[in-house]
Design a protein around this motif. Structure first.
Motif, PDB file in Angstrom:
ATOM      1  N   ILE A 192      15.093 -21.174 -32.099  1.00 32.09           N
ATOM      2  CA  ILE A 192      14.159 -20.207 -31.519  1.00 32.09           C
ATOM      3  C   ILE A 192      13.919 -20.579 -30.068  1.00 32.09           C
ATOM      4  CG2 ILE A 192      11.781 -19.350 -31.597  1.00 32.09           C
ATOM      5  CD1 ILE A 192      11.755 -20.068 -34.557  1.00 32.09           C
ATOM      6  N   LEU A 193      13.794 -19.560 -29.230  1.00 35.99           N
ATOM      7  CA  LEU A 193      13.386 -19.824 -27.861  1.00 35.99           C
ATOM      8  C   LEU A 193      12.483 -18.698 -27.387  1.00 35.99           C
ATOM      9  CD1 LEU A 193      15.458 -18.209 -25.489  1.00 35.99           C
ATOM     10  CD2 LEU A 193      16.950 -19.401 -27.062  1.00 35.99           C
ATOM     11  N   ILE A 194      11.613 -19.026 -26.453  1.00 35.53           N
ATOM     12  CA  ILE A 194      10.682 -18.060 -25.878  1.00 35.53           C
ATOM     13  C   ILE A 194      11.019 -17.919 -24.401  1.00 35.53           C
ATOM     14  CG2 ILE A 194       8.274 -17.525 -25.391  1.00 35.53           C
ATOM     15  CD1 ILE A 194       7.534 -19.309 -27.803  1.00 35.53           C
ATOM     16  N   VAL A 195      11.234 -16.675 -23.969  1.00 36.38           N
ATOM     17  CA  VAL A 195      11.552 -16.393 -22.569  1.00 36.38           C
ATOM     18  C   VAL A 195      10.356 -15.673 -21.946  1.00 36.38           C
ATOM     19  CG1 VAL A 195      13.103 -15.184 -20.987  1.00 36.38           C
ATOM     20  CG2 VAL A 195      14.022 -16.232 -23.069  1.00 36.38           C
ATOM     21  N   HIS A 196       9.845 -16.250 -20.877  1.00 35.09           N
ATOM     22  CA  HIS A 196       8.682 -15.696 -20.177  1.00 35.09           C
ATOM     23  C   HIS A 196       9.127 -14.779 -19.041  1.00 35.09           C
ATOM     24  CE1 HIS A 196       5.857 -18.221 -22.378  1.00 35.09           C
ATOM     25  NE2 HIS A 196       6.784 -19.158 -22.314  1.00 35.09           N
ATOM     26  N   PRO A 197       8.259 -13.861 -18.607  1.00 36.53           N
ATOM     27  CA  PRO A 197       8.606 -12.947 -17.514  1.00 36.53           C
ATOM     28  C   PRO A 197       9.062 -13.706 -16.267  1.00 36.53           C
ATOM     29  CG  PRO A 197       6.456 -12.390 -18.448  1.00 36.53           C
ATOM     30  CD  PRO A 197       6.879 -13.687 -19.066  1.00 36.53           C
ATOM     31  N   GLY A 198      10.042 -13.124 -15.572  1.00 34.95           N
ATOM     32  CA  GLY A 198      10.541 -13.721 -14.336  1.00 34.95           C
ATOM     33  C   GLY A 198      11.644 -14.732 -14.541  1.00 34.95           C
ATOM     34  N   THR A 199      12.000 -15.029 -15.785  1.00 31.98           N
ATOM     35  CA  THR A 199      13.055 -16.005 -16.070  1.00 31.98           C
ATOM     36  C   THR A 199      14.348 -15.268 -16.406  1.00 31.98           C
ATOM     37  OG1 THR A 199      11.441 -17.585 -16.921  1.00 31.98           O
ATOM     38  CG2 THR A 199      13.743 -17.942 -17.530  1.00 31.98           C
ATOM     39  N   THR A 200      15.374 -15.472 -15.596  1.00 33.96           N
ATOM     40  CA  THR A 200      16.679 -14.874 -15.875  1.00 33.96           C
ATOM     41  C   THR A 200      17.237 -15.501 -17.145  1.00 33.96           C
ATOM     42  OG1 THR A 200      17.105 -14.509 -13.535  1.00 33.96           O
ATOM     43  CG2 THR A 200      19.027 -14.561 -14.989  1.00 33.96           C
ATOM     44  N   HIS A 201      17.804 -14.661 -18.010  1.00 35.93           N
ATOM     45  CA  HIS A 201      18.360 -15.168 -19.262  1.00 35.93           C
ATOM     46  C   HIS A 201      19.607 -14.368 -19.643  1.00 35.93           C
ATOM     47  CE1 HIS A 201      15.274 -12.152 -20.140  1.00 35.93           C
ATOM     48  NE2 HIS A 201      15.931 -11.838 -21.242  1.00 35.93           N
ATOM     49  N   ALA A 202      20.554 -15.089 -20.280  1.00 36.21           N
ATOM     50  CA  ALA A 202      21.803 -14.468 -20.711  1.00 36.21           C
ATOM     51  C   ALA A 202      22.359 -15.233 -21.903  1.00 36.21           C
ATOM     52  CB  ALA A 202      22.820 -14.465 -19.575  1.00 36.21           C
ATOM     53  N   PHE A 203      22.993 -14.501 -22.808  1.00 34.79           N
ATOM     54  CA  PHE A 203      23.608 -15.075 -23.995  1.00 34.79           C
ATOM     55  C   PHE A 203      25.080 -14.705 -24.010  1.00 34.79           C
ATOM     56  CE2 PHE A 203      19.209 -14.154 -24.953  1.00 34.79           C
ATOM     57  CZ  PHE A 203      18.769 -15.212 -25.733  1.00 34.79           C
ATOM     58  N   LYS A 204      25.940 -15.638 -24.370  1.00 32.84           N
ATOM     59  CA  LYS A 204      27.360 -15.343 -24.575  1.00 32.84           C
ATOM     60  C   LYS A 204      27.658 -15.606 -26.043  1.00 32.84           C
ATOM     61  CE  LYS A 204      31.975 -16.036 -22.779  1.00 32.84           C
ATOM     62  NZ  LYS A 204      32.749 -16.589 -21.667  1.00 32.84           N
ATOM     63  N   ALA A 205      28.118 -14.571 -26.749  1.00 32.65           N
ATOM     64  CA  ALA A 205      28.431 -14.691 -28.172  1.00 32.65           C
ATOM     65  C   ALA A 205      29.648 -15.592 -28.360  1.00 32.65           C
ATOM     66  CB  ALA A 205      28.701 -13.320 -28.776  1.00 32.65           C
ATOM     67  N   LEU A 206      29.517 -16.550 -29.256  1.00 28.29           N
ATOM     68  CA  LEU A 206      30.627 -17.461 -29.531  1.00 28.29           C
ATOM     69  C   LEU A 206      31.437 -17.013 -30.746  1.00 28.29           C
ATOM     70  CD1 LEU A 206      28.832 -20.862 -28.839  1.00 28.29           C
ATOM     71  CD2 LEU A 206      30.264 -19.496 -27.295  1.00 28.29           C
ATOM     72  N   ARG A 207      30.988 -15.938 -31.379  1.00 25.97           N
ATOM     73  CA  ARG A 207      31.730 -15.361 -32.507  1.00 25.97           C
ATOM     74  C   ARG A 207      31.370 -13.887 -32.634  1.00 25.97           C
ATOM     75  NH1 ARG A 207      28.516 -14.327 -36.661  1.00 25.97           N
ATOM     76  NH2 ARG A 207      26.666 -15.548 -37.110  1.00 25.97           N
ATOM     77  N   PRO A 208      32.263 -13.078 -33.226  1.00 24.59           N
ATOM     78  CA  PRO A 208      31.929 -11.666 -33.447  1.00 24.59           C
ATOM     79  C   PRO A 208      30.713 -11.573 -34.371  1.00 24.59           C
ATOM     80  CG  PRO A 208      34.262 -12.071 -33.876  1.00 24.59           C
ATOM     81  CD  PRO A 208      33.605 -13.410 -33.699  1.00 24.59           C
ATOM     82  N   GLY A 209      29.859 -10.597 -34.114  1.00 24.76           N
ATOM     83  CA  GLY A 209      28.695 -10.381 -34.968  1.00 24.76           C
ATOM     84  C   GLY A 209      27.545 -11.347 -34.728  1.00 24.76           C
TER      85      GLY A 209
END
Length: 140
Positions: free
Chosen positions: A100-117
């Motif tokens: 779990i992670l919490i992202v606060h306003p003003g913080t750039t965030h990105a996820f790269k999927a390591l598997r389909p789905g």
């Protein structure tokens, strides 16, 4: 996970789930939020393929949108590469199922999927508004 920064000024938190019940039938873990949301939206985001990039933006501080992300999947499986940036630093970590992670306003965030789905459950305190997103590419 212990080496990850937990300082709120970074705009990211990695909270722990607390087991509140555990018996032969099931295990229940909960996340205790110190300030409950007035409103909440719940979303499920599923990457259509390995390598898909999700995010690469931040929500304006004026939006006051805070997001809680739960990575769906096996706790031993690497599911996303996650990058974040704010005025202090840019950092990248690998997320496994159940994290779990919490992202606060003003913080750039990105996820790269390591598997389909690869899937995220997202709880936010404000309804999504694309006008509050500012593109900021940190993950390719």
């Amino acid at each position: 996970m212990e080496d990850r920064m937990k300082d709120k000024k970074l705009g990211i938190e990695f909270p722990k789930l607390t087991t509140c019940a555990d018996d032969a039938r099931r295990k229940i873990a909960e996340l205790i939020l110190m300030s409950p949301f007035e409103t909440a939206t719940i979303s499920i985001i599923e990457a259509k393929g390995a390598g898909e990039i999700l995010g690469n933006h931040f929500h304006t501080p004026e939006s006051q949108r805070t997001e809680i992300f739960l990575v769906i999947g096996n706790k031993n499986e690497e599911i996303f590469r996650f990058s974040f940036r704010n005025q202090y630093q840019t950092k990248e970590v690998v997320l496994k199922g159940g994290e779990i992670l919490i992202v606060h306003p003003g913080t750039t965030h990105a996820f790269k999927a390591l598997r389909p789905g690869a899937t995220l459950l997202v709880v936010a305190n404000k309804e999504y508004n694309p006008k509050d997103d500012i593109k900021d590419v940190i993950l390719t």
